[in-house]
Design a protein around this motif. Structure first.
Motif, PDB file in Angstrom:
ATOM      1  N   LYS A  33       0.721  -1.286   0.141  1.00 40.53           N
ATOM      2  CA  LYS A  33      -0.367   0.275  -0.442  1.00 40.53           C
ATOM      3  C   LYS A  33       0.986   1.671   0.282  1.00 40.53           C
ATOM      4  N   ASP A  34       1.801   1.081   0.490  1.00 41.51           N
ATOM      5  CA  ASP A  34       2.846   1.985   0.268  1.00 41.51           C
ATOM      6  C   ASP A  34       3.356   2.299  -0.319  1.00 41.51           C
ATOM      7  N   ALA A  35       3.576   1.386  -1.388  1.00 41.06           N
ATOM      8  CA  ALA A  35       4.498   1.364  -2.752  1.00 41.06           C
ATOM      9  C   ALA A  35       3.653   1.847  -3.366  1.00 41.06           C
ATOM     10  N   MET A  36       1.872   2.210  -3.644  1.00 43.31           N
ATOM     11  CA  MET A  36       1.345   2.491  -4.172  1.00 43.31           C
ATOM     12  C   MET A  36       1.323   3.891  -4.335  1.00 43.31           C
ATOM     13  N   VAL A  37       0.907   4.157  -2.678  1.00 42.23           N
ATOM     14  CA  VAL A  37       0.765   5.638  -2.800  1.00 42.23           C
ATOM     15  C   VAL A  37       1.855   6.714  -3.093  1.00 42.23           C
ATOM     16  N   MET A  38       3.129   5.812  -2.781  1.00 44.17           N
ATOM     17  CA  MET A  38       4.405   6.441  -3.406  1.00 44.17           C
ATOM     18  C   MET A  38       4.736   6.593  -4.985  1.00 44.17           C
ATOM     19  N   GLY A  39       3.674   5.468  -5.354  1.00 41.70           N
ATOM     20  CA  GLY A  39       4.112   5.299  -7.118  1.00 41.70           C
ATOM     21  C   GLY A  39       3.292   6.035  -7.738  1.00 41.70           C
ATOM     22  N   LEU A  40       1.775   6.401  -6.704  1.00 40.43           N
ATOM     23  CA  LEU A  40       0.416   7.608  -7.600  1.00 40.43           C
ATOM     24  C   LEU A  40       1.501   8.780  -7.456  1.00 40.43           C
ATOM     25  N   ALA A  41       1.711   9.090  -5.858  1.00 39.04           N
ATOM     26  CA  ALA A  41       2.814  10.528  -5.349  1.00 39.04           C
ATOM     27  C   ALA A  41       3.668  11.005  -6.521  1.00 39.04           C
ATOM     28  N   ILE A  43       3.343   9.801  -9.987  1.00 38.06           N
ATOM     29  CA  ILE A  43       2.895  10.010 -11.321  1.00 38.06           C
ATOM     30  C   ILE A  43       2.516  11.324 -11.191  1.00 38.06           C
ATOM     31  N   THR A  44       2.198  11.829 -10.141  1.00 35.56           N
ATOM     32  CA  THR A  44       1.388  13.611  -9.946  1.00 35.56           C
ATOM     33  C   THR A  44       1.705  14.259  -9.782  1.00 35.56           C
ATOM     34  N   GLY A  45       2.774  13.761  -9.915  1.00 37.01           N
ATOM     35  CA  GLY A  45       4.239  15.160  -9.411  1.00 37.01           C
ATOM     36  C   GLY A  45       4.363  15.418 -10.812  1.00 37.01           C
ATOM     37  N   ALA A  46       4.552  13.695 -11.447  1.00 35.74           N
ATOM     38  CA  ALA A  46       5.893  13.937 -13.080  1.00 35.74           C
ATOM     39  C   ALA A  46       4.411  14.581 -13.908  1.00 35.74           C
ATOM     40  N   ALA A  47       3.325  14.449 -13.824  1.00 33.83           N
ATOM     41  CA  ALA A  47       2.118  15.224 -14.415  1.00 33.83           C
ATOM     42  C   ALA A  47       2.184  15.970 -14.506  1.00 33.83           C
ATOM     43  N   ILE A  48       2.611  17.160 -13.578  1.00 39.28           N
ATOM     44  CA  ILE A  48       2.066  18.484 -14.226  1.00 39.28           C
ATOM     45  C   ILE A  48       2.880  19.329 -14.642  1.00 39.28           C
ATOM     46  N   LEU A  56      -0.882  22.542 -25.623  1.00 39.44           N
ATOM     47  CA  LEU A  56      -0.062  23.465 -26.154  1.00 39.44           C
ATOM     48  C   LEU A  56       1.068  22.917 -27.039  1.00 39.44           C
ATOM     49  N   THR A  57       1.642  23.825 -27.272  1.00 40.50           N
ATOM     50  CA  THR A  57       2.768  23.719 -27.904  1.00 40.50           C
ATOM     51  C   THR A  57       4.207  24.758 -28.262  1.00 40.50           C
ATOM     52  N   GLY A  58       4.949  24.868 -27.787  1.00 47.79           N
ATOM     53  CA  GLY A  58       6.309  25.792 -27.926  1.00 47.79           C
ATOM     54  C   GLY A  58       6.349  25.998 -26.906  1.00 47.79           C
ATOM     55  N   ASP A  59       6.283  27.785 -27.357  1.00 44.20           N
ATOM     56  CA  ASP A  59       6.577  28.406 -25.725  1.00 44.20           C
ATOM     57  C   ASP A  59       5.819  28.353 -24.772  1.00 44.20           C
ATOM     58  N   THR A  60       4.905  28.781 -25.321  1.00 41.51           N
ATOM     59  CA  THR A  60       3.658  28.016 -23.717  1.00 41.51           C
ATOM     60  C   THR A  60       3.238  27.384 -23.909  1.00 41.51           C
ATOM     61  N   ALA A  61       3.106  25.795 -24.067  1.00 42.28           N
ATOM     62  CA  ALA A  61       3.468  24.818 -23.699  1.00 42.28           C
ATOM     63  C   ALA A  61       4.899  24.965 -22.495  1.00 42.28           C
ATOM     64  N   ILE A  62       5.613  25.535 -22.614  1.00 33.64           N
ATOM     65  CA  ILE A  62       7.193  25.002 -22.053  1.00 33.64           C
ATOM     66  C   ILE A  62       6.806  26.500 -20.542  1.00 33.64           C
ATOM     67  N   GLY A  63       5.961  27.517 -21.003  1.00 35.16           N
ATOM     68  CA  GLY A  63       5.408  28.746 -19.436  1.00 35.16           C
ATOM     69  C   GLY A  63       4.814  28.113 -19.349  1.00 35.16           C
ATOM     70  N   VAL A  64       3.597  27.420 -19.460  1.00 40.77           N
ATOM     71  CA  VAL A  64       2.498  26.949 -18.315  1.00 40.77           C
ATOM     72  C   VAL A  64       3.226  25.604 -17.877  1.00 40.77           C
ATOM     73  N   SER A  65       3.955  24.812 -18.494  1.00 38.43           N
ATOM     74  CA  SER A  65       4.737  23.906 -17.766  1.00 38.43           C
ATOM     75  C   SER A  65       5.728  24.591 -16.497  1.00 38.43           C
ATOM     76  N   VAL A  66       6.570  25.305 -16.708  1.00 41.08           N
ATOM     77  CA  VAL A  66       6.915  25.683 -15.449  1.00 41.08           C
ATOM     78  C   VAL A  66       6.763  26.806 -14.441  1.00 41.08           C
ATOM     79  N   GLY A  72       2.842  24.272  -8.428  1.00 46.64           N
ATOM     80  CA  GLY A  72       2.887  23.156  -7.430  1.00 46.64           C
ATOM     81  C   GLY A  72       3.523  22.893  -6.891  1.00 46.64           C
ATOM     82  N   LEU A  73       5.144  23.264  -6.620  1.00 43.19           N
ATOM     83  CA  LEU A  73       6.449  23.436  -5.394  1.00 43.19           C
ATOM     84  C   LEU A  73       5.667  24.217  -4.392  1.00 43.19           C
ATOM     85  N   PHE A  74       5.665  25.131  -4.435  1.00 45.94           N
ATOM     86  CA  PHE A  74       5.047  25.917  -3.511  1.00 45.94           C
ATOM     87  C   PHE A  74       3.723  25.454  -2.435  1.00 45.94           C
ATOM     88  N   ALA A  75       2.995  24.766  -3.263  1.00 46.90           N
ATOM     89  CA  ALA A  75       1.715  24.044  -2.730  1.00 46.90           C
ATOM     90  C   ALA A  75       2.322  23.539  -2.111  1.00 46.90           C
TER      91      ALA A  75
END
Length: 118
Positions: A33-41, A43-48, A56-66, A72-75
């Motif tokens: 269960k702990d491994a599943m929760v960590m894996g989900l965390a 995946i969620t963190g990597a999806a952001i 989106l494409t190009g600079d817009t996608a990069i800006g929104v991604s950053v 997300g880090l601040f939250a």
């Protein structure tokens, strides 16, 4: 009470670890269960930072991604601050700073290392 706890070395170390570091010495109920929760965390963190690139494409996608990643880090830092009962704002800034520095070092190494081998 402190004198009584310090008489028993194992109890003393256990108390120090729990109170000072916030680490429980208790075994977890379910490693799977702990491994599943960590894996989900992870995946969620990597999806952001990845999700904007699907829509989106190009600079817009990069800006929104950053921007999304920084938000997300601040939250995450705010949540950490509430959990450890310290200043959520300072904890948010700490996690944001650590993430930003880590990303900068990763980017710099990604630019530098290929140049060393060409």
């Amino acid at each position: 009470m402190a004198d009584e706890i310090s008489q028993d070395r194992d109890l003393w170390l256990k108390t120090l670890v729990e109170k000072e570091l916030g680490i429980s010495t208790e075994e977890t109920a379910s490693p799977v269960k702990d491994a599943m929760v960590m894996g989900l965390a992870f995946i969620t963190g990597a999806a952001i930072p990845l999700v904007p690139h699907f829509f989106l494409t190009g600079d817009t996608a990069i800006g929104v991604s950053v921007g999304g990643t920084l938000a997300g880090l601040f939250a995450l830092g705010l949540l950490k601050g509430r959990l450890v009962e310290r200043s959520p704002l300072l904890q948010g800034l700490e996690i944001l700073g650590i993430g930003t520095i880590s990303a900068g070092v990763g980017y710099a190494l990604g630019e530098l290392i290929p140049r060393l081998f060409t």
